[in-house]
Structure formats: structure tokens, C-alpha cells
Design a protein around this motif. Structure first.
Motif: not given
Length: 190
Positions: A141-147
Motif C-alpha cells: 500500500a505504501f509503495g503504491w501511494s508513493a508511486y
């Protein structure tokens, strides 16, 4: 034209609600909201980009965990919509993918809306232990939000014209990237 809605005090709350809603209803524009707010953050500094990433990540985790809990407590065949042929195919696909590698599928499903719903429901129904599921879904989820936020921020830095132009172009780029991911994932399934 003003960007009050995008950089006002409720921007992070609205974005988070859209991301949370996107976990259950694939027509809710969660990705677009994160991308747009990333563009605003890059051009105005308010809210800061790290806040966009943090709030979007928390909302994404909350939505994914809620889907997991529904799958765990209710299962995947209680409601009529869960028994439709399209949903059954998606859930069967999700079960097979989870058996092949939980981490990989949780990370990739985060970027594919309907797959995300199916994977998280099936992860709960399959009784994947919370101690294994929670760290993986949090990182995803945090990888997605950063992306997503970075797409908006990068487009905003590259384009002149202020936050509105950046938001419009970054949304177009995000939709294009999403469509490309959908095409690739469809081809991989076939």
C-alpha cells in the motif's frame, strides 16, 4: 480557476476517503485522487508530498485490511454479487495466485483495482495469517501511494502552467499507466 478543493484543509481527508472507497468499489477514483494531490503538493507545497503519501498509504491499508476481514469473517460466497460468474472467476484466479506466492500477488494486485478486491477477499477467506498478511499489504500500500503521488509530482515538475495543468496531465498519465497495467495483466492471464 481555483484549486481550493485540492489544496484546502479537506484535501487529504477527501483523498483518503476516495482511496478507502476504491478498495471496495472499483469505480471510485482513488488512484486519480492521489495522483492529483501529488501534483498539487509538488506545485504548491500544500499539503506536503510526504503527507499525501502517508495519508494515501494509511487509507489503502485500511481498505485492504477491511476487505481481508470481510473475506475472513463472511467468506467469498455469502452475497449474490460474490456468486456471479465474473466474480467467481476473479476469486478462483486470486486463490490460485495466492497459492503461488502471497507477497508477489499482494504487491501486483495493489495496482489492479478489481484484482485488489479479489485478492484481499480471498486472502481473508484462505485464512492467510494476519502476521504474514499485514506487513505485506502495508508495504504494498505504501509503495503504491508513493508511486501514485510521485507520478503527479513528477508531471507537475516537468510541466509549466501551475497546479491545474499538472493535475490534468498527471491524471491523464495515471489513467494511461493504469490502462497499460490492465492490458499487460489481461495478456498475462490469457
Amino acid at each position: 480557476m481555483s484549486t481550493e478543493l485540492l489544496d484546502g484543509p479537506w484535501a487529504l481527508v477527501v483523498m483518503s476517503l476516495l482511496v478507502l472507497g476504491d478498495s471496495f468499489f472499483v469505480v471510485v477514483p482513488g488512484e486519480i485522487a492521489v495522483t492529483a494531490l501529488g501534483a498539487v503538493a509538488s506545485t504548491t507545497g500544500d499539503p506536503p508530498l510526504w503527507c499525501v503519501i502517508l495519508w494515501a498509504g494509511i487509507a489503502a491499508v485500511a481498505g485492504d485490511v477491511t476487505c481481508y476481514l470481510v473475506g475472513r469473517s463472511v467468506g467469498v460466497d455469502r452475497w449474490r454479487w460474490m456468486r456471479t460468474p465474473r466474480v467467481r472467476r476473479a476469486l478462483t484466479w486470486a486463490r490460485l495466485r495466492l497459492e503461488g506466492g502471497t507477497a508477489t500477488v499482494l504487491f501486483t494486485a495493489r495496482f489492479v483495482p478489481f484484482a485488489r478486491l479479489a485478492i484481499n477477499l480471498m486472502a481473508g477467506a484462505s485464512r492467510i495469517p494476519p502476521a504474514r498478511y499485514l506487513p505485506l499489504v502495508t508495504i504494498a500500500a505504501f509503495g503504491w501511494s508513493a508511486y501514485q503521488a510521485s507520478v503527479g509530482a513528477i508531471v507537475a515538475m516537468l510541466l509549466p502552467g501551475g497546479p491545474l495543468v499538472a493535475v490534468l496531465v498527471s491524471v491523464i498519465v495515471a489513467v494511461g499507466l493504469g490502462a497499460a497495467i490492465d492490458v499487460v495483466s489481461r495478456r498475462a492471464r490469457n
